[in-house]
Motif scaffolding. Structure first.
Motif, PDB file in Angstrom:
ATOM      1  N   MET A   1       0.841  -1.200   0.000  1.00 22.40           N
ATOM      2  CA  MET A   1       0.000   0.000   0.000  1.00 22.40           C
ATOM      3  C   MET A   1       0.874   1.247   0.000  1.00 22.40           C
ATOM      4  SD  MET A   1      -3.373  -0.847   0.411  1.00 22.40           S
ATOM      5  CE  MET A   1      -4.315   0.180   1.546  1.00 22.40           C
ATOM      6  N   ALA A   2       0.444   2.183  -0.774  1.00 21.42           N
ATOM      7  CA  ALA A   2       1.218   3.429  -0.854  1.00 21.42           C
ATOM      8  C   ALA A   2       0.278   4.580  -1.183  1.00 21.42           C
ATOM      9  CB  ALA A   2       2.280   3.314  -1.929  1.00 21.42           C
ATOM     10  N   GLN A   3       0.588   5.704  -0.598  1.00 22.21           N
ATOM     11  CA  GLN A   3      -0.198   6.885  -0.952  1.00 22.21           C
ATOM     12  C   GLN A   3       0.379   7.529  -2.201  1.00 22.21           C
ATOM     13  OE1 GLN A   3      -1.566  10.032   1.646  1.00 22.21           O
ATOM     14  NE2 GLN A   3      -1.446   8.624   3.352  1.00 22.21           N
ATOM     15  N   LEU A   4      -0.524   7.995  -3.045  1.00 19.41           N
ATOM     16  CA  LEU A   4      -0.110   8.612  -4.308  1.00 19.41           C
ATOM     17  C   LEU A   4      -0.210  10.132  -4.181  1.00 19.41           C
ATOM     18  CD1 LEU A   4      -2.359   6.190  -6.372  1.00 19.41           C
ATOM     19  CD2 LEU A   4       0.119   5.966  -6.076  1.00 19.41           C
ATOM     20  N   ASN A   5       0.533  10.827  -5.011  1.00 25.06           N
ATOM     21  CA  ASN A   5       0.484  12.290  -5.000  1.00 25.06           C
ATOM     22  C   ASN A   5      -0.713  12.793  -5.794  1.00 25.06           C
ATOM     23  OD1 ASN A   5       2.684  12.985  -3.420  1.00 25.06           O
ATOM     24  ND2 ASN A   5       4.098  12.783  -5.151  1.00 25.06           N
ATOM     25  N   ILE A   6      -1.475  13.683  -5.186  1.00 22.83           N
ATOM     26  CA  ILE A   6      -2.618  14.264  -5.890  1.00 22.83           C
ATOM     27  C   ILE A   6      -2.169  15.524  -6.615  1.00 22.83           C
ATOM     28  CG2 ILE A   6      -4.865  15.380  -5.594  1.00 22.83           C
ATOM     29  CD1 ILE A   6      -5.404  13.421  -3.327  1.00 22.83           C
ATOM     30  N   VAL A   7      -2.456  15.578  -7.905  1.00 14.13           N
ATOM     31  CA  VAL A   7      -2.084  16.760  -8.678  1.00 14.13           C
ATOM     32  C   VAL A   7      -3.212  17.782  -8.618  1.00 14.13           C
ATOM     33  CG1 VAL A   7      -0.538  15.534 -10.246  1.00 14.13           C
ATOM     34  CG2 VAL A   7      -2.930  15.789 -10.857  1.00 14.13           C
ATOM     35  N   THR A   8      -2.832  19.045  -8.606  1.00 14.53           N
ATOM     36  CA  THR A   8      -3.836  20.104  -8.535  1.00 14.53           C
ATOM     37  C   THR A   8      -3.882  20.879  -9.845  1.00 14.53           C
ATOM     38  OG1 THR A   8      -2.211  21.551  -7.477  1.00 14.53           O
ATOM     39  CG2 THR A   8      -3.724  20.383  -6.026  1.00 14.53           C
ATOM     40  N   TRP A   9      -5.045  21.450 -10.109  1.00 17.63           N
ATOM     41  CA  TRP A   9      -5.227  22.279 -11.295  1.00 17.63           C
ATOM     42  C   TRP A   9      -4.317  23.497 -11.184  1.00 17.63           C
ATOM     43  CZ3 TRP A   9      -6.947  27.108 -12.811  1.00 17.63           C
ATOM     44  CH2 TRP A   9      -7.339  27.217 -14.146  1.00 17.63           C
ATOM     45  N   PRO A  10      -3.669  23.962 -12.270  1.00 14.80           N
ATOM     46  CA  PRO A  10      -3.894  23.646 -13.689  1.00 14.80           C
ATOM     47  C   PRO A  10      -2.998  22.557 -14.295  1.00 14.80           C
ATOM     48  CG  PRO A  10      -2.584  25.641 -13.497  1.00 14.80           C
ATOM     49  CD  PRO A  10      -2.783  25.122 -12.112  1.00 14.80           C
ATOM     50  N   ALA A  11      -2.748  21.458 -13.627  1.00 15.08           N
ATOM     51  CA  ALA A  11      -1.968  20.367 -14.228  1.00 15.08           C
ATOM     52  C   ALA A  11      -2.669  19.877 -15.502  1.00 15.08           C
ATOM     53  CB  ALA A  11      -1.832  19.231 -13.227  1.00 15.08           C
ATOM     54  N   LYS A  12      -1.899  19.671 -16.540  1.00 19.77           N
ATOM     55  CA  LYS A  12      -2.462  19.316 -17.847  1.00 19.77           C
ATOM     56  C   LYS A  12      -3.200  17.966 -17.822  1.00 19.77           C
ATOM     57  CE  LYS A  12      -1.294  19.429 -22.708  1.00 19.77           C
ATOM     58  NZ  LYS A  12      -0.306  19.079 -23.718  1.00 19.77           N
ATOM     59  N   VAL A  13      -2.706  17.062 -16.973  1.00 16.83           N
ATOM     60  CA  VAL A  13      -3.285  15.721 -16.896  1.00 16.83           C
ATOM     61  C   VAL A  13      -4.766  15.768 -16.473  1.00 16.83           C
ATOM     62  CG1 VAL A  13      -2.594  15.268 -14.482  1.00 16.83           C
ATOM     63  CG2 VAL A  13      -2.740  13.369 -16.103  1.00 16.83           C
ATOM     64  N   LEU A  14      -5.142  16.862 -15.793  1.00 18.47           N
ATOM     65  CA  LEU A  14      -6.543  17.008 -15.358  1.00 18.47           C
ATOM     66  C   LEU A  14      -7.466  17.382 -16.516  1.00 18.47           C
ATOM     67  CD1 LEU A  14      -5.967  18.904 -11.997  1.00 18.47           C
ATOM     68  CD2 LEU A  14      -6.687  16.523 -12.263  1.00 18.47           C
ATOM     69  N   GLU A  15      -6.877  17.855 -17.608  1.00 16.98           N
ATOM     70  CA  GLU A  15      -7.696  18.224 -18.765  1.00 16.98           C
ATOM     71  C   GLU A  15      -7.334  17.383 -19.985  1.00 16.98           C
ATOM     72  OE1 GLU A  15      -9.397  22.493 -18.229  1.00 16.98           O
ATOM     73  OE2 GLU A  15      -7.271  22.632 -17.732  1.00 16.98           O
ATOM     74  N   THR A  16      -6.928  16.139 -19.696  1.00 16.01           N
ATOM     75  CA  THR A  16      -6.597  15.173 -20.743  1.00 16.01           C
ATOM     76  C   THR A  16      -7.487  13.951 -20.559  1.00 16.01           C
ATOM     77  OG1 THR A  16      -4.292  15.921 -20.615  1.00 16.01           O
ATOM     78  CG2 THR A  16      -4.703  13.861 -21.798  1.00 16.01           C
ATOM     79  N   LYS A  17      -8.008  13.436 -21.675  1.00 14.05           N
ATOM     80  CA  LYS A  17      -8.905  12.282 -21.607  1.00 14.05           C
ATOM     81  C   LYS A  17      -8.117  11.005 -21.271  1.00 14.05           C
ATOM     82  CE  LYS A  17     -12.661  10.162 -24.114  1.00 14.05           C
ATOM     83  NZ  LYS A  17     -13.754  10.339 -25.043  1.00 14.05           N
ATOM     84  N   ALA A  18      -8.648  10.213 -20.353  1.00 14.30           N
ATOM     85  CA  ALA A  18      -7.985   8.970 -19.943  1.00 14.30           C
ATOM     86  C   ALA A  18      -8.351   7.811 -20.871  1.00 14.30           C
ATOM     87  CB  ALA A  18      -8.370   8.635 -18.507  1.00 14.30           C
ATOM     88  N   GLU A  19      -7.461   6.829 -20.948  1.00 17.24           N
ATOM     89  CA  GLU A  19      -7.633   5.664 -21.829  1.00 17.24           C
ATOM     90  C   GLU A  19      -8.304   4.501 -21.087  1.00 17.24           C
ATOM     91  OE1 GLU A  19      -6.716   5.431 -25.072  1.00 17.24           O
ATOM     92  OE2 GLU A  19      -6.147   7.553 -24.989  1.00 17.24           O
ATOM     93  N   PRO A  20      -9.088   3.689 -21.791  1.00 16.10           N
ATOM     94  CA  PRO A  20      -9.714   2.532 -21.140  1.00 16.10           C
ATOM     95  C   PRO A  20      -8.671   1.538 -20.624  1.00 16.10           C
ATOM     96  CG  PRO A  20     -10.679   2.920 -23.311  1.00 16.10           C
ATOM     97  CD  PRO A  20      -9.482   3.816 -23.205  1.00 16.10           C
ATOM     98  N   VAL A  21      -9.031   0.855 -19.540  1.00 17.17           N
ATOM     99  CA  VAL A  21      -8.186  -0.209 -18.990  1.00 17.17           C
ATOM    100  C   VAL A  21      -8.460  -1.475 -19.789  1.00 17.17           C
ATOM    101  CG1 VAL A  21      -7.806  -1.688 -16.967  1.00 17.17           C
ATOM    102  CG2 VAL A  21      -8.144   0.781 -16.674  1.00 17.17           C
ATOM    103  N   GLU A  22      -7.392  -2.148 -20.214  1.00 16.92           N
ATOM    104  CA  GLU A  22      -7.577  -3.383 -20.978  1.00 16.92           C
ATOM    105  C   GLU A  22      -7.056  -4.611 -20.237  1.00 16.92           C
ATOM    106  OE1 GLU A  22      -5.897  -2.353 -24.767  1.00 16.92           O
ATOM    107  OE2 GLU A  22      -7.637  -1.089 -25.227  1.00 16.92           O
ATOM    108  N   THR A  23      -6.094  -4.405 -19.355  1.00 16.38           N
ATOM    109  CA  THR A  23      -5.494  -5.533 -18.638  1.00 16.38           C
ATOM    110  C   THR A  23      -5.863  -5.491 -17.162  1.00 16.38           C
ATOM    111  OG1 THR A  23      -3.643  -5.309 -20.169  1.00 16.38           O
ATOM    112  CG2 THR A  23      -3.314  -6.777 -18.290  1.00 16.38           C
ATOM    113  N   PHE A  24      -6.513  -6.558 -16.705  1.00 15.01           N
ATOM    114  CA  PHE A  24      -6.894  -6.650 -15.295  1.00 15.01           C
ATOM    115  C   PHE A  24      -5.930  -7.595 -14.594  1.00 15.01           C
ATOM    116  CE2 PHE A  24     -10.846  -4.278 -15.215  1.00 15.01           C
ATOM    117  CZ  PHE A  24     -11.111  -4.148 -16.574  1.00 15.01           C
TER     118      PHE A  24
END
Ligand code: NI
Length: 188
Positions: A1-24
């Motif tokens: 378990m690990a805590q991840l860093n939360i990015v805040t606006w205006p980070a570009k990743v927040l306004e980029t469309k995410a890709e579907p997950v294919e591998t479970f």
């Protein structure tokens, strides 16, 4: 378990469309565990993978019943619902149907100290996969409905201020930019 860093606006990743997950696989399960841990550690009720810098269509949601941090003129929002205190993971979520209208105050871990009203559908029907790749469907009402729409927006690269009036969004953008420049000026 690990805590991840939360990015805040205006980070570009927040306004980029995410890709579907294919591998479970186990790596995905570990990442989902980390998302839940990060969300809880930051007292969030929902988190999208974009917010930890990962462009995958994954969102975690857990809405405690006791904490009514949202203010609304709708009493239904305050009643205990089946989805309270439940740990949800939505992989590749799709809204298949929307109904009604609701307006509630929203916040976002990527917009610290910003809370404002957003208009959403009152009810949504969502199909998604769980961390094992098993498909499920939920009929979401109240805060779960609002939260799902907010998080699925994140996966589409849409932040909640763009759902507000243009005037309101502009005021918030300016406020954040001003805060950002103050921080920069203060650094050596
Ligand atoms: Ni958010």
């Amino acid at each position: 378990m690990a805590q991840l860093n939360i990015v805040t606006w205006p980070a570009k990743v927040l306004e980029t469309k995410a890709e579907p997950v294919e591998t479970f696989d186990n790596q995905l399960k570990q990442f989902i565990e980390d998302m839940h841990e990060t969300m809880q550690a930051n007292s969030g009720i929902g988190l999208a993978a974009n917010q930890v810098g990962v462009l995958k269509r994954i969102t975690t949601i857990e809405i405690p019943y006791a904490e009514n941090r949202y203010e609304s003129d709708d009493d239904e929002l305050d009643a205990k619902q089946w989805w309270h205190n439940k740990r949800f993971t939505f992989v590749n979520p799709i809204i298949t149907k929307k109904e009604g209208k609701i307006s509630a105050q929203e916040g976002c871990l990527s917009f610290p100290e910003i809370f404002d009203f957003v208009d959403r559908a009152a009810e949504v029907w969502v199909t998604a996969k769980d961390e094992n790749g098993k498909e499920f469907e939920v009929h979401a009402t109240g805060l779960l409905s609002i939260c799902l729409q907010h998080e699925i927006d994140h996966l589409d690269g849409v932040v909640f201020i763009t759902r507000m009036s243009r005037m309101k969004a502009m005021r918030i953008r300016k406020k954040i930019m001003r805060r950002g420049s103050l921080v920069t000026e203060g650094e050596p």
